[in-house]
Design a protein around this motif. Sequence first.
Motif, PDB file in Angstrom:
ATOM      1  N   ARG A   1       0.794  -1.076   0.163  1.00  0.00           N
ATOM      2  CA  ARG A   1       0.287  -0.262  -0.026  1.00  0.00           C
ATOM      3  C   ARG A   1       0.670   1.211  -0.065  1.00  0.00           C
ATOM      4  NH1 ARG A   1      -5.291   0.286  -1.488  1.00  0.00           N
ATOM      5  NH2 ARG A   1      -5.890  -1.628  -0.869  1.00  0.00           N
ATOM      6  N   PHE A   2       2.483   0.808   0.024  1.00  0.00           N
ATOM      7  CA  PHE A   2       2.991   2.087   0.185  1.00  0.00           C
ATOM      8  C   PHE A   2       3.409   2.712  -0.867  1.00  0.00           C
ATOM      9  CE2 PHE A   2       4.472   0.794   3.637  1.00  0.00           C
ATOM     10  CZ  PHE A   2       4.797   1.822   4.710  1.00  0.00           C
ATOM     11  N   GLN A   3       2.922   4.270  -1.325  1.00  0.00           N
ATOM     12  CA  GLN A   3       3.308   4.670  -2.833  1.00  0.00           C
ATOM     13  C   GLN A   3       4.733   5.007  -2.739  1.00  0.00           C
ATOM     14  OE1 GLN A   3       2.116   8.556  -5.004  1.00  0.00           O
ATOM     15  NE2 GLN A   3       0.701   8.009  -3.737  1.00  0.00           N
ATOM     16  N   ARG A   4       5.427   4.923  -3.761  1.00  0.00           N
ATOM     17  CA  ARG A   4       6.832   5.331  -3.822  1.00  0.00           C
ATOM     18  C   ARG A   4       7.521   6.471  -5.189  1.00  0.00           C
ATOM     19  NH1 ARG A   4       9.979   0.362  -1.063  1.00  0.00           N
ATOM     20  NH2 ARG A   4       8.011  -0.667  -0.360  1.00  0.00           N
ATOM     21  N   GLY A   5       8.343   6.412  -4.389  1.00  0.00           N
ATOM     22  CA  GLY A   5       8.857   7.932  -5.406  1.00  0.00           C
ATOM     23  C   GLY A   5       9.544   7.133  -6.794  1.00  0.00           C
ATOM     24  N   ALA A   6      10.533   8.472  -7.592  1.00  0.00           N
ATOM     25  CA  ALA A   6      11.673   7.937  -7.993  1.00  0.00           C
ATOM     26  C   ALA A   6      12.358   7.013  -8.281  1.00  0.00           C
ATOM     27  CB  ALA A   6      11.494   8.921  -8.658  1.00  0.00           C
ATOM     28  N   ASP A   7      12.690   7.335  -6.389  1.00  0.00           N
ATOM     29  CA  ASP A   7      14.248   6.535  -6.514  1.00  0.00           C
ATOM     30  C   ASP A   7      13.284   5.611  -5.810  1.00  0.00           C
ATOM     31  OD1 ASP A   7      12.957   7.658  -4.317  1.00  0.00           O
ATOM     32  OD2 ASP A   7      14.277   8.364  -3.290  1.00  0.00           O
ATOM     33  N   GLY A   8      11.950   4.997  -5.290  1.00  0.00           N
ATOM     34  CA  GLY A   8      12.357   3.668  -4.616  1.00  0.00           C
ATOM     35  C   GLY A   8      11.620   3.679  -3.813  1.00  0.00           C
TER      36      GLY A   8
END
Length: 216
Positions: free
Chosen positions: A150-157
């Motif tokens: 459920r965690f959204q991730r940024g471009a860096d993962g």
Amino acid sequence: MLAAWAALVPLLYLNGAALLGVLPANGGWHEPEEGVTVFIRTNGVHTWIVLPKEIGEADWGALAPAEHLADARWGAASHIAVGYGNREFYLNTPTWADLTLPRAFGAFSGGGRSLLHLEHVHDPKPDAWQRPILLRPDEYARLVAYVVERFQRGADGRTIPVLGRGYGPSDMFYEANGGYSFYLTCNEWTGRGLRRAGVRTGLWTPFSESIMWRLD
């Protein structure tokens, strides 16, 4: 006629919640004699899933690092309590005194984004507001995977914290995947996690009581 429908909708919702909360998913499940202890916590309205940090493959130090907290010392706590909710409601309703009708309606109707609320907790104990559940290792692994997904991730993962917006020294909000609505409430999110793990719980659990009564 419109007034009659307006009065009928809440009644249908409550009756549906009562019926589907009683009808069980995973009806043959029973607690093992040995396993991993997790907790389900409630404040009477909202529920959290409480997981031990050091068991399983989730790297909580990377997912919810201590430096995100107002007091980094809480990063050494033994457990993590995870809840799910509407972004606007979470950030702007720290107490029930802050609740407004537009915020409540926006969350209920499914408007806006969602957040995960993570609190670092040390050595939780069973009490009137917190119930333990013993899970088999594979059940626990499925529950943890459900939460981590459920965690959204940024471009860096990496996970995306809402820095500076926790309620206290030991908690933080994180951007989440998915929406929030009258159907997928904070408690139904908890119920889905328990159903995915294989635990006996209601088919639909929109209210805290839908979950907690089975744990008494």
